[in-house]
Design a protein around this motif. Sequence first.
Motif, PDB file in Angstrom:
ATOM      1  N   VAL A   1      37.954  43.712  37.407  1.00 40.89           N
ATOM      2  CA  VAL A   1      37.580  42.351  37.799  1.00 40.89           C
ATOM      3  C   VAL A   1      36.367  42.403  38.730  1.00 40.89           C
ATOM      4  O   VAL A   1      35.392  41.683  38.556  1.00 40.89           O
ATOM      5  CB  VAL A   1      38.766  41.642  38.516  1.00 40.89           C
ATOM      6  N   GLY A   2      36.429  43.300  39.712  1.00 42.14           N
ATOM      7  CA  GLY A   2      35.341  43.437  40.677  1.00 42.14           C
ATOM      8  C   GLY A   2      34.032  43.786  39.997  1.00 42.14           C
ATOM      9  O   GLY A   2      32.990  43.206  40.284  1.00 42.14           O
ATOM     10  N   SER A   3      34.096  44.697  39.040  1.00 38.42           N
ATOM     11  CA  SER A   3      32.829  45.127  38.456  1.00 38.42           C
ATOM     12  C   SER A   3      32.272  44.057  37.512  1.00 38.42           C
ATOM     13  O   SER A   3      31.061  43.840  37.459  1.00 38.42           O
ATOM     14  CB  SER A   3      32.966  46.509  37.812  1.00 38.42           C
ATOM     15  N   ARG A   4      33.170  43.349  36.823  1.00 38.57           N
ATOM     16  CA  ARG A   4      32.653  42.262  35.966  1.00 38.57           C
ATOM     17  C   ARG A   4      32.080  41.130  36.808  1.00 38.57           C
ATOM     18  O   ARG A   4      31.019  40.585  36.514  1.00 38.57           O
ATOM     19  CB  ARG A   4      33.757  41.736  35.038  1.00 38.57           C
ATOM     20  N   ALA A   5      32.775  40.785  37.892  1.00 39.23           N
ATOM     21  CA  ALA A   5      32.293  39.709  38.771  1.00 39.23           C
ATOM     22  C   ALA A   5      30.948  40.106  39.386  1.00 39.23           C
ATOM     23  O   ALA A   5      30.020  39.309  39.467  1.00 39.23           O
ATOM     24  CB  ALA A   5      33.315  39.418  39.859  1.00 39.23           C
TER      25      ALA A   5
END
Length: 306
Positions: A264-268
């Motif tokens: 989630v962090g890397s996509r965001a």
Amino acid sequence: MGDVSSSAAEFRAGFACFVGRPNVGKSTLMNALVGAKVAITSSKPQTTRRAIRGIVNRPDSQLVIVDTPGLHRPRTLLGERLDSLVLSTLTEVDVIGFCVPANEPIGKGDRFIAEKLAAVKKTPVVAVVTKCDLATHEQIAAQLLAVSRLADFAAIIPVSAESGDRLDVLGDQLIERLPESPPLYVGGELTDEPEQVLVGELIREAALEGVRDELPHSIAVVVEEMTPREGRDDLLDVYAHMFVERPSQKAIVIGPKGARLKDVGSRARKQIEALLGTHVYLDLRIKVAKDWQRDPKQLRRLGFYD
Ligand SMILES: Nc1nc2c(ncn2[C@@H]2O[C@H](COP(=O)(O)OP(=O)(O)OP(=O)(O)O)[C@@H](O)[C@H]2O)c(=O)[nH]1
């Protein structure tokens, strides 16, 4: 029937920027548009890239004019960074004013910028023929025609910042293209960090992907801080909290061994980087705010106002 009257009464608010080669009158035009009602907020850039030049307040709308650093500088215009600069500017604003002076023939620089703007279809571009007080009617007519051949603009408006001619028409044309939104600034003050809200939305979207059915409305994201990393002008530190209602939801969001949260962090982060045009370090923490949806105090803290 009811629909028509209610939509006509909607408030519009959003961002505009002016582009064009040097000396075409962008600064003078921005100052004239903002005029006596200037509500210059702090000169401190709202983000690493964007400074507010002024705000046009009307009873039914608010137009926030922002700077586009680099875009009007020939040095960067010709540089490799142009495409990404133009692209990120286009994602940041709701409408662009492309300035061409009435009293000079259209040149290579104008054509170059027009092409770049036309290539991205998302943001409407209003062409502005500036300095009309320095040109004859015939010259202005010829220039309008020449500009119309450059690209397919949303509108072409001849103005004079010097005499004030047709500045109101230009204002109307820009405002017409803003989204329906409550005012972004009140009394010259920022009421809301629009970018921070947007960034929060991107994180929430990334977190909901794949678990929308399990956690339909249970995730809220608050961006606590966005600050440029000291000594670096290409890196933004973003600190955000993601709130869920129950520990079981926290486990879903985090995933086995934290794998889901990492994803989630890397996509965001990628989405935020695309939005802001800068590298981003995202510090994302999960918190359980028990039953936050039913607690007015928590709701206010999470940015949901009555
Ligand atoms: N007569 C007349 N002069 C204007 C008008 N608008 C701008 N100027 C003059 O044109 C010159 C350039 O104007 P600026 O507003 O600085 O142009 P700019 O596009 O912001 O220039 P850069 O910062 O170099 O990109 C200044 O000397 C202004 O006074 C206008 O409507 N009429």
